[in-house]
Each structure stands twice: as C-alpha cells, then as structure tokens.
Scaffold this motif. Structure first.
Motif, mmCIF file in Angstrom:
data_model
loop_
_atom_site.group_PDB
_atom_site.id
_atom_site.type_symbol
_atom_site.label_atom_id
_atom_site.label_comp_id
_atom_site.label_asym_id
_atom_site.label_seq_id
_atom_site.Cartn_x
_atom_site.Cartn_y
_atom_site.Cartn_z
ATOM 1 N N PHE A 5 29.613 -0.017 18.597
ATOM 2 C CA PHE A 5 28.165 0.090 18.804
ATOM 3 C C PHE A 5 27.490 0.933 17.641
ATOM 4 O O PHE A 5 26.438 0.751 17.063
ATOM 5 N N GLN A 6 27.990 2.358 17.161
ATOM 6 C CA GLN A 6 27.492 3.332 16.568
ATOM 7 C C GLN A 6 27.714 2.767 15.299
ATOM 8 O O GLN A 6 26.561 2.670 14.394
ATOM 9 N N ASP A 54 24.830 0.462 10.348
ATOM 10 C CA ASP A 54 24.396 -0.657 9.358
ATOM 11 C C ASP A 54 23.056 -0.899 9.411
ATOM 12 O O ASP A 54 22.174 -1.202 8.406
ATOM 13 N N TRP A 55 22.537 -1.054 10.651
ATOM 14 C CA TRP A 55 21.225 -1.427 10.767
ATOM 15 C C TRP A 55 20.174 -0.303 10.370
ATOM 16 O O TRP A 55 19.162 -0.633 9.563
ATOM 17 N N VAL A 56 20.341 0.897 10.498
ATOM 18 C CA VAL A 56 19.640 2.234 9.765
ATOM 19 C C VAL A 56 19.483 1.852 8.393
ATOM 20 O O VAL A 56 18.449 2.157 7.495
ATOM 21 N N LEU A 96 16.602 1.830 5.560
ATOM 22 C CA LEU A 96 16.452 2.825 4.559
ATOM 23 C C LEU A 96 16.292 2.001 3.319
ATOM 24 O O LEU A 96 15.436 2.463 2.406
ATOM 25 N N LYS A 97 16.895 0.867 2.688
ATOM 26 C CA LYS A 97 16.773 0.165 1.751
ATOM 27 C C LYS A 97 15.467 -0.630 1.447
ATOM 28 O O LYS A 97 15.093 -0.691 0.448
ATOM 29 N N LYS A 116 18.040 9.526 11.700
ATOM 30 C CA LYS A 116 18.614 8.542 12.628
ATOM 31 C C LYS A 116 20.104 8.217 12.087
ATOM 32 O O LYS A 116 21.138 8.124 12.857
ATOM 33 N N LEU A 117 20.132 8.099 10.833
ATOM 34 C CA LEU A 117 21.413 7.771 10.205
ATOM 35 C C LEU A 117 22.413 8.851 9.994
ATOM 36 O O LEU A 117 23.497 8.642 10.573
ATOM 37 N N TRP A 118 21.694 10.215 10.175
ATOM 38 C CA TRP A 118 22.849 11.456 10.145
ATOM 39 C C TRP A 118 23.310 11.479 11.726
ATOM 40 O O TRP A 118 24.419 11.807 11.964
#
Length: 219
Positions: free
Chosen positions: A143-144, A149-151, A155-156, A165-167
């Motif tokens: 899940f993480q 990947d979604w975050v 960002l892109k 959130k990515l961190w």
C-alpha cells in the motif's frame, strides 16, 4: 484498514499453507522421546493369549502300562510296550506384576505424548501468528509503495505541496521493509524450532512448513 481486520481476511490463505494436525501427527511419530517411550511400552506389553499358548505347548511321548503281543502268519510272536503320544498345554495368566509394569509404561507414554503435543502446538501457534503478521506487513508495504507512486505522479504534475507526503510515505516504507526482514528471520527460526521436534526427520517437516513440500511423508 485495521490490523485485526486485515489479519482476519488473510487467515484463510495462511491456514491453507500447512495444517497443524498433519505437522503434529508427524512430530508425534518421530519425536525421539516419544519414540523411545513407545518402544519401552511395547517391550513391557504382556504376551497375547496365542503367544502364551505357543510358548507353553509341548508334545510328550510316554510308555503306557501293560504289554501287547502280536502273532504273525509264520507263528512268530512279537511283544511290544504300548506308547502314549499327546500335547500338553499350560497357559499361565498374566501376572499382576506384568500388568502393573505395562500400565506404568503406558501411562508414561501418554504423559510424554501430551507434553510434546502441548509444546508443539504452542510453537505452531507462534509460527502461524508470525506468518499472519508478515502477511499484514506485506500488505501495508504494498500500500505504501502504491501511495508513493501516486504522490510522485502528482509531483510531476506540479503539486509541490505533496513533497512532504512523499517523504512521509518513504519513511513508512522503510519501517515496513525493516519489519518484513525481521519477521522473515523470526519465521525461519521458528520453523526450524518446530521441525526439530521430529528428531532426525526434521528436514521434511521444515520443507512442509516452508511450503516447499505440499504433503508430509507417511509416518
């Protein structure tokens, strides 16, 4: 999703990997102490009725009283002593001492089996618990990774506020990965501990618990 609910959903799949009853039967068939006690009990078992009959049956030949004479056609007379041939059977009953010693050995065997079964079931339950926990960790880790990947995709697309959130997601991934590695080591050790209940036949049991063997050999 709550951890308890996740474990409940994963439990049927985990239970199908190996069966407690099959592992326990294999352990009780090959555990060194149980096997030794089983042999001792067999040695003290009183002989069966058939065995007693065979051991205490004898054939006898004895001379009977009196003599018999036979006259041939030529007039010769032959005198012989009669003989009696028979079978003597003497079947002693099992002595109270034999019965008492056998009962003591049978009780000792039942006690050993109960002790080994109790310890083995405890270790099997611990193994099942560790495997369920590892399955839950794998689900959380997947899940993480999906969340990361979604975050990254956001960002892109210019959502700079998602950097934090990515961190945070990366930190959770590292934590779950470390937990997964720790559980792999614990499960391997637990499997080996359970497998060695089977004494010299530990290897097939280890393969069975590891999923490398679908069915245990007949005990």
């Amino acid at each position: 999703m709550k951890p308890g609910l996740l474990l409940a959903l994963l439990w049927p799949a985990l239970a199908a990997a190996w069966e407690e009853e099959a592992a326990l039967a294999f352990i009780l068939a090959y555990h060194p102490v149980v096997a030794a006690q089983r042999q001792a009990t067999a040695a003290y078992q009183p002989p069966s009725t058939l065995r007693r009959v065979l051991e205490h049956t004898s054939v006898y030949v004895r001379a009977a009283s009196g003599a018999s004479s036979t006259v041939s056609d030529s007039g010769d007379t032959t005198t012989s002593d009669p003989m009696t041939v028979g079978i003597q059977v003497n079947i002693p009953l099992a002595s109270p001492r034999e019965q008492r010693e056998y009962a003591q050995q049978a009780l000792a065997e039942a006690t050993r089996i109960d002790e080994v079964r109790s310890r083995a079931l405890t270790d099997l339950a611990k193994l099942r618990e560790l495997e369920a926990e590892r399955a839950a960790v794998r689900e959380r880790l997947a899940f993480q990774k999906s969340k990361a990947d979604w975050v990254q995709e956001r960002l892109k697309k210019g959502f700079e506020g998602d950097v934090e959130k990515l961190w945070e997601t990366a930190q959770k991934q590292n934590t779950e990965a470390a937990s997964l590695q720790r559980l792999d080591l614990l499960i391997d050790a637990q499997r080996r501990q359970v497998a060695h209940y089977a004494g010299e036949n530990w290897s097939p049991l280890l393969d069975y618990l590891s999923g490398k063997l679908k069915r245990l050999p007949e005990g």
